[in-house]
Design an enzyme around this catalytic site. Structure first.
Site, PDB file in Angstrom:
ATOM      1  N   ASP A   1       0.825  -1.212   0.000  1.00  0.00           N
ATOM      2  CA  ASP A   1       0.000   0.000   0.000  1.00  0.00           C
ATOM      3  C   ASP A   1       0.861   1.264   0.000  1.00  0.00           C
ATOM      4  O   ASP A   1       0.922   1.991   1.004  1.00  0.00           O
ATOM      5  CB  ASP A   1      -0.937  -0.012   1.217  1.00  0.00           C
ATOM      6  CG  ASP A   1      -1.830  -1.244   1.233  1.00  0.00           C
ATOM      7  OD1 ASP A   1      -2.029  -1.850   0.163  1.00  0.00           O
ATOM      8  OD2 ASP A   1      -2.328  -1.610   2.312  1.00  0.00           O
TER       9      ASP A   1
ATOM     10  N   ASN B   1     -23.916  -5.123 -13.664  1.00  0.00           N
ATOM     11  CA  ASN B   1     -23.490  -4.478 -14.906  1.00  0.00           C
ATOM     12  C   ASN B   1     -22.337  -3.507 -14.670  1.00  0.00           C
ATOM     13  O   ASN B   1     -21.364  -3.472 -15.435  1.00  0.00           O
ATOM     14  CB  ASN B   1     -24.674  -3.737 -15.547  1.00  0.00           C
ATOM     15  CG  ASN B   1     -24.310  -3.149 -16.888  1.00  0.00           C
ATOM     16  OD1 ASN B   1     -23.994  -3.880 -17.822  1.00  0.00           O
ATOM     17  ND2 ASN B   1     -24.310  -1.819 -16.977  1.00  0.00           N
TER      18      ASN B   1
ATOM     19  N   ILE C   1     -23.858  -2.833  -8.667  1.00  0.00           N
ATOM     20  CA  ILE C   1     -24.703  -3.800  -9.380  1.00  0.00           C
ATOM     21  C   ILE C   1     -23.862  -4.563 -10.406  1.00  0.00           C
ATOM     22  O   ILE C   1     -22.774  -4.111 -10.804  1.00  0.00           O
ATOM     23  CB  ILE C   1     -25.897  -3.115 -10.090  1.00  0.00           C
ATOM     24  CG1 ILE C   1     -25.402  -2.106 -11.143  1.00  0.00           C
ATOM     25  CG2 ILE C   1     -26.826  -2.452  -9.072  1.00  0.00           C
ATOM     26  CD1 ILE C   1     -26.483  -1.664 -12.117  1.00  0.00           C
TER      27      ILE C   1
ATOM     28  N   LYS D   1     -12.323  -4.377  -3.890  1.00  0.00           N
ATOM     29  CA  LYS D   1     -13.567  -4.280  -3.092  1.00  0.00           C
ATOM     30  C   LYS D   1     -14.726  -3.724  -3.902  1.00  0.00           C
ATOM     31  O   LYS D   1     -15.335  -2.706  -3.545  1.00  0.00           O
ATOM     32  CB  LYS D   1     -13.351  -3.454  -1.822  1.00  0.00           C
ATOM     33  CG  LYS D   1     -12.334  -4.056  -0.852  1.00  0.00           C
ATOM     34  CD  LYS D   1     -12.340  -3.341   0.480  1.00  0.00           C
ATOM     35  CE  LYS D   1     -11.343  -3.906   1.464  1.00  0.00           C
ATOM     36  NZ  LYS D   1      -9.932  -3.625   1.152  1.00  0.00           N
ATOM     37  N   PHE D   2     -15.066  -4.424  -4.976  1.00  0.00           N
ATOM     38  CA  PHE D   2     -16.232  -4.038  -5.775  1.00  0.00           C
ATOM     39  C   PHE D   2     -17.479  -4.040  -4.895  1.00  0.00           C
ATOM     40  O   PHE D   2     -17.590  -4.859  -3.968  1.00  0.00           O
ATOM     41  CB  PHE D   2     -16.419  -5.032  -6.928  1.00  0.00           C
ATOM     42  CG  PHE D   2     -15.334  -4.973  -7.963  1.00  0.00           C
ATOM     43  CD1 PHE D   2     -15.324  -3.955  -8.912  1.00  0.00           C
ATOM     44  CD2 PHE D   2     -14.325  -5.928  -7.994  1.00  0.00           C
ATOM     45  CE1 PHE D   2     -14.326  -3.900  -9.882  1.00  0.00           C
ATOM     46  CE2 PHE D   2     -13.323  -5.878  -8.958  1.00  0.00           C
ATOM     47  CZ  PHE D   2     -13.330  -4.861  -9.901  1.00  0.00           C
ATOM     48  N   ALA D   3     -18.418  -3.145  -5.198  1.00  0.00           N
ATOM     49  CA  ALA D   3     -19.611  -3.034  -4.350  1.00  0.00           C
ATOM     50  C   ALA D   3     -20.807  -2.456  -5.093  1.00  0.00           C
ATOM     51  O   ALA D   3     -21.603  -1.746  -4.506  1.00  0.00           O
ATOM     52  CB  ALA D   3     -19.294  -2.174  -3.127  1.00  0.00           C
TER      53      ALA D   3
ATOM     54  N   LYS E   1      -0.747  -8.416  -2.777  1.00  0.00           N
ATOM     55  CA  LYS E   1      -2.028  -7.702  -2.794  1.00  0.00           C
ATOM     56  C   LYS E   1      -1.779  -6.242  -3.153  1.00  0.00           C
ATOM     57  O   LYS E   1      -0.900  -5.603  -2.576  1.00  0.00           O
ATOM     58  CB  LYS E   1      -2.714  -7.798  -1.428  1.00  0.00           C
ATOM     59  CG  LYS E   1      -4.131  -7.214  -1.449  1.00  0.00           C
ATOM     60  CD  LYS E   1      -4.885  -7.457  -0.163  1.00  0.00           C
ATOM     61  CE  LYS E   1      -4.627  -6.440   0.901  1.00  0.00           C
ATOM     62  NZ  LYS E   1      -4.964  -5.047   0.519  1.00  0.00           N
ATOM     63  N   THR E   2      -2.570  -5.760  -4.116  1.00  0.00           N
ATOM     64  CA  THR E   2      -2.386  -4.393  -4.598  1.00  0.00           C
ATOM     65  C   THR E   2      -3.640  -3.546  -4.363  1.00  0.00           C
ATOM     66  O   THR E   2      -4.757  -4.066  -4.306  1.00  0.00           O
ATOM     67  CB  THR E   2      -2.099  -4.397  -6.117  1.00  0.00           C
ATOM     68  OG1 THR E   2      -3.185  -5.025  -6.811  1.00  0.00           O
ATOM     69  CG2 THR E   2      -0.828  -5.150  -6.438  1.00  0.00           C
ATOM     70  N   HIS E   3      -3.413  -2.213  -4.223  1.00  0.00           N
ATOM     71  CA  HIS E   3      -4.479  -1.217  -4.380  1.00  0.00           C
ATOM     72  C   HIS E   3      -3.984  -0.349  -5.531  1.00  0.00           C
ATOM     73  O   HIS E   3      -3.357   0.695  -5.316  1.00  0.00           O
ATOM     74  CB  HIS E   3      -4.620  -0.355  -3.121  1.00  0.00           C
ATOM     75  CG  HIS E   3      -5.361  -1.015  -1.998  1.00  0.00           C
ATOM     76  ND1 HIS E   3      -6.669  -1.403  -2.106  1.00  0.00           N
ATOM     77  CD2 HIS E   3      -4.984  -1.350  -0.736  1.00  0.00           C
ATOM     78  CE1 HIS E   3      -7.073  -1.940  -0.957  1.00  0.00           C
ATOM     79  NE2 HIS E   3      -6.063  -1.931  -0.110  1.00  0.00           N
TER      80      HIS E   3
HETATM   81  O1  S5P Z   1     -11.199  -6.182   6.527  1.00  0.00           O
HETATM   82  C1  S5P Z   1     -10.228  -5.832   5.880  1.00  0.00           C
HETATM   83  C2  S5P Z   1     -10.111  -6.145   4.523  1.00  0.00           C
HETATM   84  C3  S5P Z   1      -8.964  -5.773   3.843  1.00  0.00           C
HETATM   85  S1  S5P Z   1      -8.769  -6.367   2.235  1.00  0.00           S
HETATM   86  N1  S5P Z   1      -9.208  -5.157   6.477  1.00  0.00           N
HETATM   87  C4  S5P Z   1      -8.078  -4.760   5.795  1.00  0.00           C
HETATM   88  O2  S5P Z   1      -7.179  -4.180   6.413  1.00  0.00           O
HETATM   89  N2  S5P Z   1      -7.963  -5.029   4.440  1.00  0.00           N
HETATM   90  C5  S5P Z   1      -6.799  -4.554   3.663  1.00  0.00           C
HETATM   91  O3  S5P Z   1      -5.625  -5.180   4.170  1.00  0.00           O
HETATM   92  C6  S5P Z   1      -6.537  -3.050   3.728  1.00  0.00           C
HETATM   93  O4  S5P Z   1      -7.183  -2.384   2.644  1.00  0.00           O
HETATM   94  C7  S5P Z   1      -5.025  -2.957   3.622  1.00  0.00           C
HETATM   95  O5  S5P Z   1      -4.634  -2.915   2.257  1.00  0.00           O
HETATM   96  C8  S5P Z   1      -4.524  -4.259   4.218  1.00  0.00           C
HETATM   97  C9  S5P Z   1      -4.044  -4.152   5.657  1.00  0.00           C
HETATM   98  O6  S5P Z   1      -2.917  -3.338   5.764  1.00  0.00           O
HETATM   99  P1  S5P Z   1      -2.089  -3.180   7.125  1.00  0.00           P
HETATM  100  O7  S5P Z   1      -1.048  -2.169   6.796  1.00  0.00           O
HETATM  101  O8  S5P Z   1      -3.033  -2.716   8.190  1.00  0.00           O
HETATM  102  O9  S5P Z   1      -1.497  -4.547   7.442  1.00  0.00           O
END
Ligand code: S5P
Length: 276
Positions: A39, A100, A98, A94-96, A61-63
């Protein structure tokens, strides 16, 4: 035997979703259930962290939408690192919406997530149509979807019947939904008395993992790899700041020390769990 008491190798052999199978095989081959959440906001730091932790993880895991200097070459580089270090890619989108709309968000726009992320995730709140929409794009590409069943943040609304309904939504699309973001393996996931679910195997990915801290100033809550994997039956630990520290302060040596530390903590907890 419920899935969490089987080895990752045994589970990989039987899994029918291509992305989940690949992930379980990778975990076994590299002896790691660690996923690092990268992140940070600069492409160079993002790639440097991935290159440093690559040998110790099964999943990155990416954002992707927090990167300020994004361009398509970043995706090419990410894919090269994925091949070089042998890990899968999970876009935490984290899609949320409808069906389409999420199909368009998943396939199109700037990021074209479906074209490079083996796994992505979605909230259950819109109901089964969100899975239908994402599956229309992801299934032909052999992707996997994770549903957010429980969140790690303080005061999360993901409790009670919401969690059960998320499990029901997953069961209805086992060709595509491969698991959950959750804090523990949920009662009923392993309902072996029901013959229609006897062969199901959902992966539980747990964020909110830290060895040195109990939380942050914005409601994040941390538990140790042992609590998460051994006591709560989760399969993959997701660690962000516990490994890379602060965005903008990359130090390869310390990132690798931490990645190895979390890798062994996660793997030791798994070995205890399956009695290896
Ligand atoms: O419930 C959640 C779901 C997710 S995907 N809690 C979270 O913290 N995450 C993700 O996990 C959050 O978006 C972040 O990218 C990562 C946790 O990061 P950390 O630095 O707190 O370990």
């Amino acid at each position: 035997t419920p899935p969490h008491l089987q080895t990752y190798a045994q589970r990989a052999q039987k899994h029918t979703n291509p992305a989940a199978k690949l992930l379980l095989e990778t975990m076994e081959r590299k002896q790691t259930n660690l996923s690092v959440s990268v992140d940070v906001t600069k492409a160079q730091e993002f790639l440097a962290i991935i290159d440093a932790v690559g040998p110790f993880v099964c999943l990155i895991k990416t954002h992707i939408d927090i990167i300020e200097d994004f361009d398509n070459s970043l995706i090419n580089r990410l894919q090269e690192l994925s091949t070089q270090h042998d890990f899968l890619i999970f876009e935490d989108r984290k899609f949320a919406d409808i069906g389409n709309t999420v199909a368009l968000q998943y396939s199109s726009g700037v990021y074209k997530i479906a074209s490079w992320a083996h796994i992505t995730n979605a909230h259950a709140v819109p109901g089964p149509s969100i899975v239908t929409g994402l599956a229309s794009i992801g299934v032909p590409l052999q992707r996997g979807l994770i549903l957010l069943a429980e969140m790690s943040s303080k005061g999360a609304l993901t409790t009670g019947s919401y969690v059960e309904d998320a499990v029901r939504m997953a069961r209805a699309r086992r060709d595509f939904v491969v698991g959950f973001i959750a804090q523990h393996r949920m009662e009923g996931i392993d309902a072996l008395e029901r013959t229609d679910v006897a062969d199901e195997d959902f992966l539980v990915l747990a964020p909110g993992v830290g060895l040195d801290s109990k939380g942050d100033a914005m409601g994040q809550q941390y538990r140790t790899p042992e609590e998460v994997v051994l006591n709560c039956g989760c399969d993959v630990i997701i660690v962000g700041r516990g490994i890379f520290g602060k965005s903008g302060e990359f130090n390869a040596e310390s990132v690798q020390v931490q990645a190895k530390r979390y890798q062994s903590a996660g793997w030791d907890a798994y070995k205890k769990r399956v009695s290896l």
